[in-house]
Design an enzyme around this catalytic site. Structure first.
Site, PDB file in Angstrom:
ATOM      1  N   ASP A 108      34.303  25.306  33.939  1.00  0.00           N
ATOM      2  CA  ASP A 108      35.576  25.915  34.335  1.00  0.00           C
ATOM      3  C   ASP A 108      35.730  25.796  35.861  1.00  0.00           C
ATOM      4  O   ASP A 108      36.770  25.374  36.381  1.00  0.00           O
ATOM      5  CB  ASP A 108      35.564  27.390  33.901  1.00  0.00           C
ATOM      6  CG  ASP A 108      36.909  28.075  34.069  1.00  0.00           C
ATOM      7  OD1 ASP A 108      37.922  27.375  34.254  1.00  0.00           O
ATOM      8  OD2 ASP A 108      36.943  29.312  34.023  1.00  0.00           O
TER       9      ASP A 108
ATOM     10  N   ASP B 167      25.048  24.554  42.002  1.00  0.00           N
ATOM     11  CA  ASP B 167      25.448  24.753  43.403  1.00  0.00           C
ATOM     12  C   ASP B 167      25.431  23.426  44.154  1.00  0.00           C
ATOM     13  O   ASP B 167      26.353  23.100  44.904  1.00  0.00           O
ATOM     14  CB  ASP B 167      24.567  25.817  44.091  1.00  0.00           C
ATOM     15  CG  ASP B 167      23.076  25.671  43.801  1.00  0.00           C
ATOM     16  OD1 ASP B 167      22.689  24.805  42.981  1.00  0.00           O
ATOM     17  OD2 ASP B 167      22.283  26.412  44.415  1.00  0.00           O
TER      18      ASP B 167
ATOM     19  N   ASP C 206      38.119  22.781  38.236  1.00  0.00           N
ATOM     20  CA  ASP C 206      39.156  23.100  39.226  1.00  0.00           C
ATOM     21  C   ASP C 206      38.858  22.367  40.529  1.00  0.00           C
ATOM     22  O   ASP C 206      39.756  21.833  41.190  1.00  0.00           O
ATOM     23  CB  ASP C 206      39.209  24.610  39.507  1.00  0.00           C
ATOM     24  CG  ASP C 206      40.224  25.325  38.612  1.00  0.00           C
ATOM     25  OD1 ASP C 206      40.434  24.860  37.479  1.00  0.00           O
ATOM     26  OD2 ASP C 206      40.790  26.350  39.043  1.00  0.00           O
TER      27      ASP C 206
ATOM     28  N   LYS D 183      21.634  25.434  35.876  1.00  0.00           N
ATOM     29  CA  LYS D 183      21.024  26.262  36.918  1.00  0.00           C
ATOM     30  C   LYS D 183      19.601  26.584  36.446  1.00  0.00           C
ATOM     31  O   LYS D 183      19.190  27.745  36.338  1.00  0.00           O
ATOM     32  CB  LYS D 183      21.880  27.527  37.133  1.00  0.00           C
ATOM     33  CG  LYS D 183      21.468  28.382  38.314  1.00  0.00           C
ATOM     34  CD  LYS D 183      21.706  27.761  39.671  1.00  0.00           C
ATOM     35  CE  LYS D 183      21.125  28.651  40.756  1.00  0.00           C
ATOM     36  NZ  LYS D 183      21.113  28.020  42.089  1.00  0.00           N
TER      37      LYS D 183
ATOM     38  N   TYR E 243      31.347  32.901  28.186  1.00  0.00           N
ATOM     39  CA  TYR E 243      32.698  33.347  27.827  1.00  0.00           C
ATOM     40  C   TYR E 243      32.753  33.928  26.417  1.00  0.00           C
ATOM     41  O   TYR E 243      33.709  34.596  26.047  1.00  0.00           O
ATOM     42  CB  TYR E 243      33.712  32.202  27.967  1.00  0.00           C
ATOM     43  CG  TYR E 243      33.984  31.803  29.410  1.00  0.00           C
ATOM     44  CD1 TYR E 243      33.223  32.315  30.450  1.00  0.00           C
ATOM     45  CD2 TYR E 243      34.999  30.919  29.732  1.00  0.00           C
ATOM     46  CE1 TYR E 243      33.455  31.956  31.757  1.00  0.00           C
ATOM     47  CE2 TYR E 243      35.247  30.555  31.054  1.00  0.00           C
ATOM     48  CZ  TYR E 243      34.464  31.071  32.059  1.00  0.00           C
ATOM     49  OH  TYR E 243      34.699  30.711  33.359  1.00  0.00           O
TER      50      TYR E 243
HETATM   51  C1  IPM Z   1      40.899  26.995  31.944  1.00  0.00           C
HETATM   52  C2  IPM Z   1      41.374  28.392  32.226  1.00  0.00           C
HETATM   53  C3  IPM Z   1      40.970  29.286  31.065  1.00  0.00           C
HETATM   54  C4  IPM Z   1      39.464  29.296  31.008  1.00  0.00           C
HETATM   55  C5  IPM Z   1      41.535  30.709  31.107  1.00  0.00           C
HETATM   56  C6  IPM Z   1      43.040  30.722  31.213  1.00  0.00           C
HETATM   57  C7  IPM Z   1      41.073  31.530  29.918  1.00  0.00           C
HETATM   58  O1  IPM Z   1      40.871  28.818  33.441  1.00  0.00           O
HETATM   59  O2  IPM Z   1      41.287  26.443  30.891  1.00  0.00           O
HETATM   60  O3  IPM Z   1      40.156  26.441  32.748  1.00  0.00           O
HETATM   61  O4  IPM Z   1      38.815  30.059  31.715  1.00  0.00           O
HETATM   62  O5  IPM Z   1      38.905  28.520  30.244  1.00  0.00           O
HETATM   63 MG    MG Z   2      39.911  27.283  34.567  1.00  0.00          MG
END
Ligand code: IPM
Ligand code: MG
Length: 361
Positions: free
Chosen positions: A248, A224, A252, A192, A141
């Site tokens: 990231d 993975d 989720d 990875k 990133y």
């Molecule tokens: C998170 C979000 C952020 C990230 C975005 C909004 C930049 O997805 O905090 O997980 O990718 O870190």
């Molecule tokens: Mg995120």
């Protein structure tokens, strides 16, 4: 006792859930006598609209002088076509980087009352308590070079760089071992390494740090496989440490194990225990302003702030117990409910938490 907080409502449902955080802090002030001084500042799309800059200097300055910051969410479709550095997300990424918030804690904890809200079978997730630690200021990133260019043959090329130096890996590994020692003494490092050199180094450095913490059982897993294992048997994990992009994605996934991404808090810490506290969910522009967003991820982020940055353990416990009671009593927002008609809105859910905090003392 007074704590100085910076409040960053941001975009979409950000302001609504941040308002929930403020209500909770007000309740805590009433029952504990501690003062939470609140300064407000702009970040993301709201800041861009105001000054053309998603991270104004003023916001950065206020953040540097606060004890901790509470942040809602950034982003929205109206800003998606701006130059990348002007987009709301860039403001957040720069804030993380400028404040050196390298250590991102994203707990995936299942509240007992919600074991039926997960899309997985309740016996797979009941009792789930996994801490995902995401490196937040390095990796792909932030790596350079990055860009979209046109090659000599006229073909467009997009590229990013996944880079970590050993110091960046070492400090997140040390943080992860520290946290593993406060929990179940089990750490899984996700990479990875079968394909990427950067992961090979990641594995080597994490193992080196691990040799100084023999009481923690260290495992390595390819990303993975980790994604599959998180869905197959999530309770095998205690603490997971991984790089920025893998973290990231996996966080989720971890969030959904618990029923709703609307439940998951996060802390982004630097080495001085300053933290930015935000829900894992995004700005959800589709439901913004409708009083339907789940405020619990934000409220649980306040709990993390009390614990990790402000040293207010009693207040943190109060918030945790209050949320537990509200859920056990059957109160739900729409994202965690089976019966849509009986749902509470953002403000009503927050009020329930506040009433419980005030009644607990
Ligand atoms: C998170 C979000 C952020 C990230 C975005 C909004 C930049 O997805 O905090 O997980 O990718 O870190
Ligand atoms: Mg995120």
């Amino acid at each position: 006792m007074t704590h100085k907080l910076l409040i960053l409502p941001g975009d979409g449902i950000g302001p609504e859930v941040v308002d929930a955080a403020i209500q909770v802090l007000n309740s805590l002030e009433r029952v504990t006598g501690t003062t939470y001084e609140k300064e407000f500042a702009l970040l993301g799309g709201a800041a861009f609209e105001d000054s053309g800059n998603p991270l104004p200097e003023e916001t950065l300055k206020l953040a540097r002088s606060a004890d901790a910051a509470i942040f809602g969410a950034v982003g929205g479709p109206q800003w998606d076509t701006l130059d990348r550095e002007l987009r709301p997300e860039s403001g957040l990424l720069r804030l993380r980087s400028e404040l050196d918030l390298f250590c991102n804690l994203r707990p995936a904890t299942l509240f007992p009352a919600l074991s039926d809200a997960s899309s997985l079978k309740s016996d797979v997730v009941s009792g789930l308590d996994v801490m995902i630690i995401r490196e937040l200021t390095g990796g792909i990133y932030f790596g350079r070079p990055r860009g979209i260019d046109t090659r000599n043959d006229g073909v467009k090329v997009g590229y990013n760089t996944l880079v970590y130096d050993e110091n960046e890996i070492k400090r997140i590994a040390i943080a992860a071992f520290d946290i593993a020692k406060k929990r179940g003494f089990k750490l899984c490092s996700v990479d990875k390494a079968n394909v990427l050199e950067v992961s090979e180094l990641w594995r080597e450095v994490v193992s080196e740090v691990g040799s100084e913490h023999p009481e923690v059982a260290l495992d390595h897993m390819y990303v993975d496989n980790a994604a599959m294992q998180l869905v197959r048997q999530p309770k095998q994990f205690d603490v997971i440490v991984t790089g920025n992009m893998f973290g990231d994605i996996l966080s989720d996934l971890g969030a959904m194990l618990t029923g709703s991404i609307g439940m998951l808090p996060s802390a982004s810490l630097n080495s001085k225990s300053f933290g930015l506290y935000e829900p894992v969910h995004g700005s959800a522009p589709d439901i913004a302003g409708q009083n339907v967003a789940n405020p619990l991820a934000m409220i649980l982020s306040v709990e993390m702030m009390l614990r990790y940055s402000l040293g207010e353990k009693t207040a943190a416990d109060l918030v945790k117990v209050a949320v537990d009671k509200v859920l056990s009593a059957g109160y739900r927002t729409v994202d965690i409910s089976q019966q849509q008609s009986l749902c509470l809105g953002t403000r009503e859910m927050t009020e329930q938490v506040c009433v419980n905090i005030e009644n607990l003392i």
